[in-house]
Design a protein around this motif. Structure first.
Motif, PDB file in Angstrom:
ATOM      1  N   UNK A  58       0.811  -1.220   0.000  1.00 55.01           N
ATOM      2  CA  UNK A  58       0.000   0.000   0.000  1.00 55.01           C
ATOM      3  C   UNK A  58       0.848   1.277   0.000  1.00 55.01           C
ATOM      4  N   UNK A  59       1.672   1.465   1.035  1.00 55.00           N
ATOM      5  CA  UNK A  59       2.415   2.718   1.163  1.00 55.00           C
ATOM      6  C   UNK A  59       3.426   2.924   0.027  1.00 55.00           C
ATOM      7  N   UNK A  60       4.223   1.911  -0.362  1.00 53.44           N
ATOM      8  CA  UNK A  60       5.143   2.129  -1.481  1.00 53.44           C
ATOM      9  C   UNK A  60       4.439   2.485  -2.784  1.00 53.44           C
ATOM     10  N   UNK A  61       3.238   1.966  -3.003  1.00 48.74           N
ATOM     11  CA  UNK A  61       2.486   2.319  -4.207  1.00 48.74           C
ATOM     12  C   UNK A  61       2.132   3.801  -4.193  1.00 48.74           C
ATOM     13  N   UNK A  62       1.684   4.297  -3.035  1.00 49.31           N
ATOM     14  CA  UNK A  62       1.427   5.730  -2.909  1.00 49.31           C
ATOM     15  C   UNK A  62       2.697   6.533  -3.168  1.00 49.31           C
ATOM     16  N   UNK A  63       3.820   6.054  -2.636  1.00 54.41           N
ATOM     17  CA  UNK A  63       5.078   6.776  -2.785  1.00 54.41           C
ATOM     18  C   UNK A  63       5.501   6.872  -4.253  1.00 54.41           C
TER      19      UNK A  63
ATOM     20  N   UNK B  92      13.564   5.383  -1.788  1.00 53.37           N
ATOM     21  CA  UNK B  92      12.387   4.545  -1.991  1.00 53.37           C
ATOM     22  C   UNK B  92      12.316   4.067  -3.438  1.00 53.37           C
ATOM     23  N   UNK B  93      11.664   2.946  -3.692  1.00 53.20           N
ATOM     24  CA  UNK B  93      11.425   2.550  -5.080  1.00 53.20           C
ATOM     25  C   UNK B  93      10.596   3.625  -5.784  1.00 53.20           C
ATOM     26  N   UNK B  94      10.952   3.938  -7.012  1.00 50.51           N
ATOM     27  CA  UNK B  94      10.211   4.955  -7.758  1.00 50.51           C
ATOM     28  C   UNK B  94       9.526   4.362  -8.986  1.00 50.51           C
ATOM     29  N   UNK B  95       9.469   3.034  -9.075  1.00 48.44           N
ATOM     30  CA  UNK B  95       8.809   2.403 -10.208  1.00 48.44           C
ATOM     31  C   UNK B  95       7.831   1.333  -9.732  1.00 48.44           C
TER      32      UNK B  95
END
Length: 359
Positions: free
Chosen positions: A257-262, A305-308
């Motif tokens: 959830x959170x990484x997708x928002x990021x 953070x991952x950006x893709x």
């Protein structure tokens, strides 16, 4: 403030908020204040130890535990938790954790009317919203109802110290996304806009400090403060395209959830750039950046953070399916979603390319 304000509506949400280091010690008193005696402690498996720590502050003969809360609140997990509620004659729920634990607590409250005490360990903000998202058959749906708003929120900054740096950063970007969308919401108002800009600024300043010094109480306290403000924005006004996209990606591809928002928030800001210029200026000011979208992308990059979407495990072949789902039951948004533009944006996000405003 100079000038005349436009007419607006602001609905304050009823919740008791307790903030401060060590405040988890008050959980038993809060259970009593709600006239309850048989709490169910809800956590994920990874945070079961935190649940046990809270349980030690309660009557061991009366407390029950459920440590299987799961991301995106899948219905089969909720069913199992409801069986515990019924079998143990539970009269309140205590949730410790992030969106998974709080989501399950809300799912229980929705179907039972039980009061909730929530002790957040992340910056997701769900604890101060009347919003619940649940997943059935691979699709995540949300609804807004005061029936799921927790009665008590205990912000004990010490509970966030164990949150790994990467999760802290992703959770913080998730919180910032709530405030970004609050600034251009159809029902935006001056009060939530003040909270939104302040929340973005607090998180943008504190998150890099947490990366450098994860045990810093001051940095963690500032981030928790910012997350509370951003979460309050999420609970007070409607969200837009960004949240629709993240719900689709989480439900359809089981993305975190959170990484997708990021990953997505900078791209959606760029998508809306020319349709909400005043909001973009406020976001940029809070980030101390030239543009909202570059500031959000650079913040994610600087936090490592991952950006893709590719890095999060989304298949490139899923882009067309995602666009199809996003176009169903669209949320209010400054720029109307259209298939070609959404496809282009998602392809950039999948590759991790910098966001690009589109006319």
């Amino acid at each position: 403030m100079g000038g005349q304000l436009d007419a607006f509506t602001y609905n304050a949400l009823p919740a008791r908020v307790i903030m401060g280091a060590g405040k988890r010690e008050e959980v038993a008193a809060e259970v009593g204040r709600l006239n309850c005696a048989r709490p169910l402690i809800v956590t994920t498996r990874d945070q079961a130890a935190l649940g046990e720590d809270i349980a030690r502050r309660l009557d061991a003969r009366q407390v029950s535990r459920f440590a299987d809360a799961t991301m995106h609140t899948p219905w089969p997990v909720t069913q199992r938790a409801l069986e515990v509620v019924e079998g143990s004659r539970i009269d309140c729920v205590i949730a410790i954790g992030g969106g998974s634990s709080i989501g399950l607590s809300k799912a229980i409250a929705l179907r039972t009317g039980l009061p909730q005490i929530v002790l957040p360990t992340t910056y997701a903000g769900s604890e101060v919203t009347p919003i619940i998202g649940e997943t059935r058959d691979g699709q995540k749906s949300t609804q807004r109802t005061l029936d799921v708003l927790p009665e008590v929120v205990i912000y004990d900054v010490e509970l966030t110290l164990s949150l790994p740096v990467t999760l802290s950063s992703a959770s913080g970007l998730n919180a910032i996304a709530h405030a970004v969308e609050a600034l251009y919401a159809a029902d935006a108002n001056p009060i939530t806009s003040l909270m939104a800009e302040e929340g973005i600024a607090a998180l943008a300043k504190s998150l890099p400090h947490i990366v450098q010094a994860p045990d810093s109480i001051e940095a963690r306290r500032a981030a928790q403060y910012g997350a509370w403000l951003c979460g309050t924005c999420l609970g007070t006004v409607g969200m837009g395209l960004h949240h629709k996209i993240c719900h689709v990606l989480g439900g359809a591809f089981d993305l975190a959830h959170a990484p997708t928002h990021a990953v997505m928030i900078s791209h959606v800001a760029a998508y809306n750039a020319f349709s909400a210029p005043s909001s973009m200026a406020r976001i940029a000011r809070a980030l101390k950046a030239r543009d909202a979208w570059t500031g959000l992308y650079d913040l994610a990059t600087n936090l490592d953070l991952p950006v893709s979407l590719e890095a999060l495990g989304m298949p490139e072949t899923g882009i067309d399916r995602a666009v199809e789902l996003i176009m169903q039951n669209t949320y209010s948004n400054p720029r109307a979603p259209d298939v070609p533009a959404l496809g282009n944006m998602l392809r950039r996000a999948w590759k991790g390319s910098p966001p690009q405003p589109m006319e």
